[in-house]
Design an enzyme around this catalytic site. Structure first.
Site, mmCIF file in Angstrom:
data_model
loop_
_atom_site.group_PDB
_atom_site.id
_atom_site.type_symbol
_atom_site.label_atom_id
_atom_site.label_comp_id
_atom_site.label_asym_id
_atom_site.label_seq_id
_atom_site.Cartn_x
_atom_site.Cartn_y
_atom_site.Cartn_z
ATOM 1 C CB CYS A 37 44.418 42.855 25.222
ATOM 2 S SG CYS A 37 44.431 41.668 23.894
ATOM 3 C CB THR A 82 38.876 38.070 37.559
ATOM 4 O OG1 THR A 82 38.964 39.492 37.707
ATOM 5 C CG2 THR A 82 40.249 37.448 37.598
ATOM 6 N NE ARG A 129 45.620 36.407 34.225
ATOM 7 C CZ ARG A 129 45.157 37.628 34.472
ATOM 8 N NH1 ARG A 129 43.861 37.862 34.495
ATOM 9 N NH2 ARG A 129 45.986 38.637 34.689
ATOM 10 C CG ASP A 261 46.583 44.927 31.642
ATOM 11 O OD1 ASP A 261 45.874 43.921 31.485
ATOM 12 O OD2 ASP A 261 46.587 45.582 32.697
ATOM 13 C CG ASN A 266 40.677 46.030 39.172
ATOM 14 O OD1 ASN A 266 39.590 46.416 39.572
ATOM 15 N ND2 ASN A 266 40.892 44.794 38.744
HETATM 16 C C1 0GY Z 1 45.449 42.506 34.448
HETATM 17 C C2 0GY Z 1 45.407 42.866 35.867
HETATM 18 C C3 0GY Z 1 44.344 42.891 36.712
HETATM 19 C C4 0GY Z 1 43.074 42.299 36.508
HETATM 20 C C5 0GY Z 1 42.791 41.208 35.787
HETATM 21 O O1 0GY Z 1 41.386 39.557 35.019
HETATM 22 C C6 0GY Z 1 41.474 40.543 35.740
HETATM 23 O O2 0GY Z 1 40.541 40.993 36.407
HETATM 24 O O3 0GY Z 1 43.689 40.615 35.068
HETATM 25 C C7 0GY Z 1 44.545 43.572 38.008
HETATM 26 O O4 0GY Z 1 43.559 44.021 38.607
HETATM 27 O O5 0GY Z 1 45.703 43.656 38.476
HETATM 28 O O6 0GY Z 1 46.339 41.778 34.062
HETATM 29 O O7 0GY Z 1 44.604 42.938 33.708
#
Ligand code: 0GY
Length: 309
Positions: A37, A82, A129, A261, A266
């Site tokens: 999460c 991210t 990560r 999650d 996205n």
């Molecule tokens: C997830 C998947 C996504 C994004 C991120 O850190 C993130 O921006 O993990 C994704 O866009 O596929 O695991 O949350």
């Protein structure tokens, strides 16, 4: 007086997380860990990173902990999103507010110093990560990642890998060279229109078998083509993802992990009801023993090895 920086506008078309999730009909076993999460901001307090690829709606620690309690989850593993880049402040703030009920996965740069790593460890971070998904990061230079891996290995941390299944053949050699246990997000993102016993997913499971790899059987909502609706009149959410997750649970009962999650970055198709994601669990772990390992014993071994449930 410093002037407040105005919030950036949310990415057009962004789907907000589900604000009134259903109460699950399936009761999670005591001690269940949500191992995947995120926290987003709030951006007025924890601004997003300039290099981010999206600007989400806020998803605070308080809202995450409310969801935890609503679903019957005991603990969380908060993965640095991210949109916060390598600034782990929001995630660490959540760890510190959790009363020991959350661990973290950080994003770090190769020049990180020992002092900073030790501070992250003390806050509850247990891994980093490495992200290879091109729409989320500009690049993933292997030399930089190898350096990070070397620095974090002595702490007993692991590396969480996020990649698209089509990229596994190119990345597999690098992954095998890493010195820590590996945890793969979302089953390596299989194409679920292909068979679960077909060459692509079998190759992924061979990679798991040959290395010190754990698998998150997460994100049916991200992988599914059939979606959350009933299938042929039966209540079987995300039915097309089930054979993949079930195969991983059956072949690696001691190395699978579950998570929500939340807040589901996205997604463009639909936003899942997190209560439904809990109700999905008995489809992929069909015995009480499988569920106990998936939801409690495995994540406790990885993230709280010296604690009782
Ligand atoms: C997830 C998947 C996504 C994004 C991120 O850190 C993130 O921006 O993990 C994704 O866009 O596929 O695991 O949350």
């Amino acid at each position: 007086m410093p002037t407040a920086v105005p919030n950036s506008p949310i990415t057009p078309g962004w789907l907000d997380w589900y604000h009134n999730p259903s109460a699950p009909t399936f009761t999670l076993p005591p001690g269940t860990v949500d191992t995947h999460c995120h926290i987003f901001g709030p951006q007025a307090v924890f601004p997003f990173a300039p290099e981010r690829k999206y600007t989400p709606c806020d998803a605070s620690k308080k809202q995450l902990f409310a969801l935890r309690d609503h679903l019957g989850v005991s603990r969380n593993v908060i993965v640095q999103a991210t949109c916060h880049g390598a600034d782990n402040t929001a995630m660490v703030d959540a760890l510190q507010a959790s009363g020991g009920r959350a661990r973290g996965i950080a994003a770090v740069r190769p020049d990180i110093g020992e002092h900073e790593l030790l501070a992250l460890d003390a806050a509850g971070v247990r891994g980093v990560r490495f992200n290879f998904v091109r729409r989320l990061v500009d690049s993933s230079p292997e030399d930089d990642l190898s350096l990070i891996a070397k620095k974090i290995a002595p702490l007993g941390w692991h590396i969480v890998l996020y990649f698209e299944s089509a990229d596994l053949p190119d990345l597999e050699g690098f992954f095998a060279s890493l010195p820590t246990p590996l945890v793969v997000d979302h089953m390596g993102r299989p194409d679920v229109t292909r068979p679960a016993d077909g060459p692509e997913f079998s190759r992924f499971l061979r990679f798991v078998a040959a290395n010190d790899v754990w698998v998150k059987v997460t994100c049916p909502e991200r992988l599914s083509e059939t979606g959350p609706a009933a299938l042929n009149g039966e209540h079987r959410p995300y039915a097309d993802v089930v054979p993949f997750a079930r195969r991983a649970v059956e072949e690696f009962p001691d190395r699978v992990l579950w998570g929500t999650d939340w807040p589901h970055p996205n997604l463009t198709d639909h936003m899942p009801d997190d209560g439904l994601l809990v109700d999905y669990v008995p489809q992929i772990a069909v015995t009480a023993e499988q569920r106990q390992r998936l939801l409690v014993d495995n994540p406790m071994r990885l993230y709280w090895p010296s604690e009782e449930v």
